[in-house]
Design an enzyme around this catalytic site. Structure first.
Site, mmCIF file in Angstrom:
data_model
loop_
_atom_site.group_PDB
_atom_site.id
_atom_site.type_symbol
_atom_site.label_atom_id
_atom_site.label_comp_id
_atom_site.label_asym_id
_atom_site.label_seq_id
_atom_site.Cartn_x
_atom_site.Cartn_y
_atom_site.Cartn_z
ATOM 1 N N GLU A 1 0.877 -1.174 0.000
ATOM 2 C CA GLU A 1 0.000 0.000 0.000
ATOM 3 C C GLU A 1 0.910 1.218 0.000
ATOM 4 O O GLU A 1 1.421 1.623 1.052
ATOM 5 C CB GLU A 1 -0.895 -0.014 1.249
ATOM 6 C CG GLU A 1 -1.864 -1.182 1.303
ATOM 7 C CD GLU A 1 -3.085 -0.965 0.428
ATOM 8 O OE1 GLU A 1 -3.440 0.191 0.160
ATOM 9 O OE2 GLU A 1 -3.683 -1.968 -0.009
ATOM 10 N N CYS B 1 -2.262 9.607 2.658
ATOM 11 C CA CYS B 1 -1.776 9.015 1.407
ATOM 12 C C CYS B 1 -2.701 9.308 0.242
ATOM 13 O O CYS B 1 -2.249 9.442 -0.891
ATOM 14 C CB CYS B 1 -1.603 7.513 1.577
ATOM 15 S SG CYS B 1 -3.095 6.696 2.129
#
Ligand code: NAD
Length: 473
Positions: free
Chosen positions: A226, A260
């Site tokens: 990720e 993010c």
């Protein structure tokens, strides 16, 4: 309530490969005993985690505030409450997700039955980052436990208060023979990565992602990565720019831009580039006041290293709003930069902080070419009134996720997978996708020995058998 943040391990004793091997061996023994497989055990772990989140949310919120200056409401919405919802969604659907699925059998194999069963992978490693230190540690843990695995969790040392709270509480509320928390940084993670795991889920930057994947390759361990990247926001002139600016400011400046999936930069088409400037300045003022330094709702940069990196980007382009910064409090004002050169430093790497550059392009073709000329982003956002533009952005670009009209909120839809593509990552999780990630889907075929309908496929092959087989296959 006072937080007892003692680590289970004495802080003076280094966590070496020997300790890592011991931890993994212990968890493997638990997994081999079959204890984690029954649904009752899995649900009990999720309920216990839910209890920790709801009954001790003050302790968790304090840790998040200590690490990132997060406001308690923001901590609830983005981390604690988010995780409670993820657990509830998982508990609601787990029976269905793990149920064996019947598959039809071709005529050539009849009579027979075929189905799939999900089985846990074994002992998995979760390595999490500092920016949402609770959410990004526990959301994968929820999936790994729901799938019936043992878990080693390595929280980020860069968010030490949250890491300490996790190390203290998780072994106390969860099955300590099935879940281990290992605190520490590079040496500890390196020691863990030497071990053989059955899956590794890593969240963080791509450079470390490569280290994780290389270490996993030695054991042929599958990975979910990720990662991050520069997530663009496309704005078209026909959109409601005042509303768009509020949504963009919220998505960008929450957690001081250290998200993010935050919008990294605005890709403004035509006149929207000029018009959005004033709306963004107004949205920031509405949310954080004339002096965001005084706002209790505005966070701080995690550490000096990141502060210095971000302060170095403030000189690019023309400052529309913000630009103030203070190293002693790690404060960087919500900042919007216009007339930004696409080749400048602020447009080179993921910003991961409260600096929002606006890049202007003439039309949607140029916007799509701009996006496709760079690494595939974790998220792409667009504010447009045109259905055709939405269709084009959906089919002509690639990104981990895509959202129209609101940034970052795609994560709050439990039925959507969360993950990147290309440089922004591989694999995904959340909800049923976590079950996919942390399970093996095993195929099962059951064919009775009588009647022996396969005899036609056995050698010696004759013309007759050949004819029949070619007809029925
Ligand atoms: P970080 O510094 O906390 O590192 C992440 C983890 O990697 C930590 O647990 C750390 O101990 C470990 N680590 C660091 N260096 C290592 C090394 N050399 N060997 C082994 N392990 C090591 O977090 P970060 O990388 O600064 O996080 C920010 C990045 O993560 C940004 O790029 C952001 O976009 C990305 N991110 C992605 C997601 C997502 O879900 N896709 C979520 C959050 C952050």
């Amino acid at each position: 309530m006072n937080v007892d943040t003692r680590n289970d391990r004495h802080p003076d004793i280094a966590f070496t490969s020997v300790h890592a091997a011991e931890t993994v061996t212990r968890l493997r023994a638990t997994f081999s005993s079959g204890r984690t497989k029954p649904l009752a055990w899995r649900k009990q772990q999720l309920q216990a985690l839910r209890c920790l989140l709801t009954e001790h949310q003050d302790i968790l919120a304090e840790a998040l505030h200590a690490d990132l200056g997060k406001n308690a409401t923001e901590s609830y919405v983005m981390e604690i409450g988010f995780l409670v919802k993820e657990i509830d969604h998982t508990l609601r659907h787990l029976d269905r997700w793990v149920r064996p699925r019947k598959v039809s059998v071709p005529l050539t194999l009849a009579p027979a039955r075929a189905w799939t069963v999900r089985e846990p992978l074994g002992t998995v490693l979760i390595i999490s980052p500092w920016n949402y230190p609770l959410n990004l540690a526990l959301a994968p843990l929820i999936g790994a436990l729901a799938a019936g695995n043992c878990v080693v969790l390595k929280p980020s040392e860069v968010a030490p208060a949250t890491s300490a709270v996790l190390a203290h509480w998780l072994p106390r509320v969860l099955d300590p023979e099935a879940v281990a928390v290992v605190e520490g940084g590079v040496p500890e993670t390196t020691a863990l990565l030497e071990q053989r795991f059955d899956h590794i889920l890593y969240t963080g930057n791509g450079a470390v992602g490569r280290i994780v994947m290389a270490a996993a390759a030695l054991h042929l361990t599958p990975v979910t990565l990720e990662l991050g990247g520069k997530s663009p926001v496309v704005i078209e002139p026909g959109a409601d720019l005042a509303a768009a600016a509020r949504r963009i400011a919220w998505g960008k400046f929450t957690n001081a831009g250290q998200t993010c999936v935050a919008p990294d930069y605005v890709l403004a088409i035509g006149q929207a580039g000029e018009d959005i400037e004033a709306h963004l300045a107004e949205a920031i003022r509405e949310m954080y006041g004339a002096d965001p330094f005084r706002s209790e709702d505005y966070g701080r940069i995690i550490n000096e290293r990141h502060f210095d990196r971000l302060a170095g980007l403030l000189g690019d382009g023309r400052t529309v709003v913000g630009g103030d910064h203070d190293r002693s409090t790690r404060y960087i004002a919500p900042t919007v930069l216009a007339d930004v050169d696409p080749e400048s430093a602020v447009m080179s790497d993921e910003i991961f902080g409260p600096v929002l550059p606006i890049v202007r392009v003439p039309d949607l073709d140029a916007a799509i070419a701009f996006i496709n000329g760079r690494d595939k982003p974790l998220a792409l956002y667009a504010f447009t009134a045109s259905k055709r533009s939405k269709r084009r952005l959906t089919s002509e670009t690639s990104s981990g996720g895509l959202a129209f009209g609101v940034p970052t909120a795609q994560l709050a839809v439990p039925g959507l997978p969360f993950g990147g593509v290309g440089e922004s990552g591989m694999g995904s999780y959340h909800g049923s996708y976590s079950l996919d990630t942390f399970s093996h889907t095993k195929s099962v075929l059951d064919k009775p020995l009588k009647p022996d309908t396969l005899s036609v496929t056995y050698p010696p092959y004759t013309r007759r058998k050949d004819r029949i087989l070619r007809r029925i296959m």
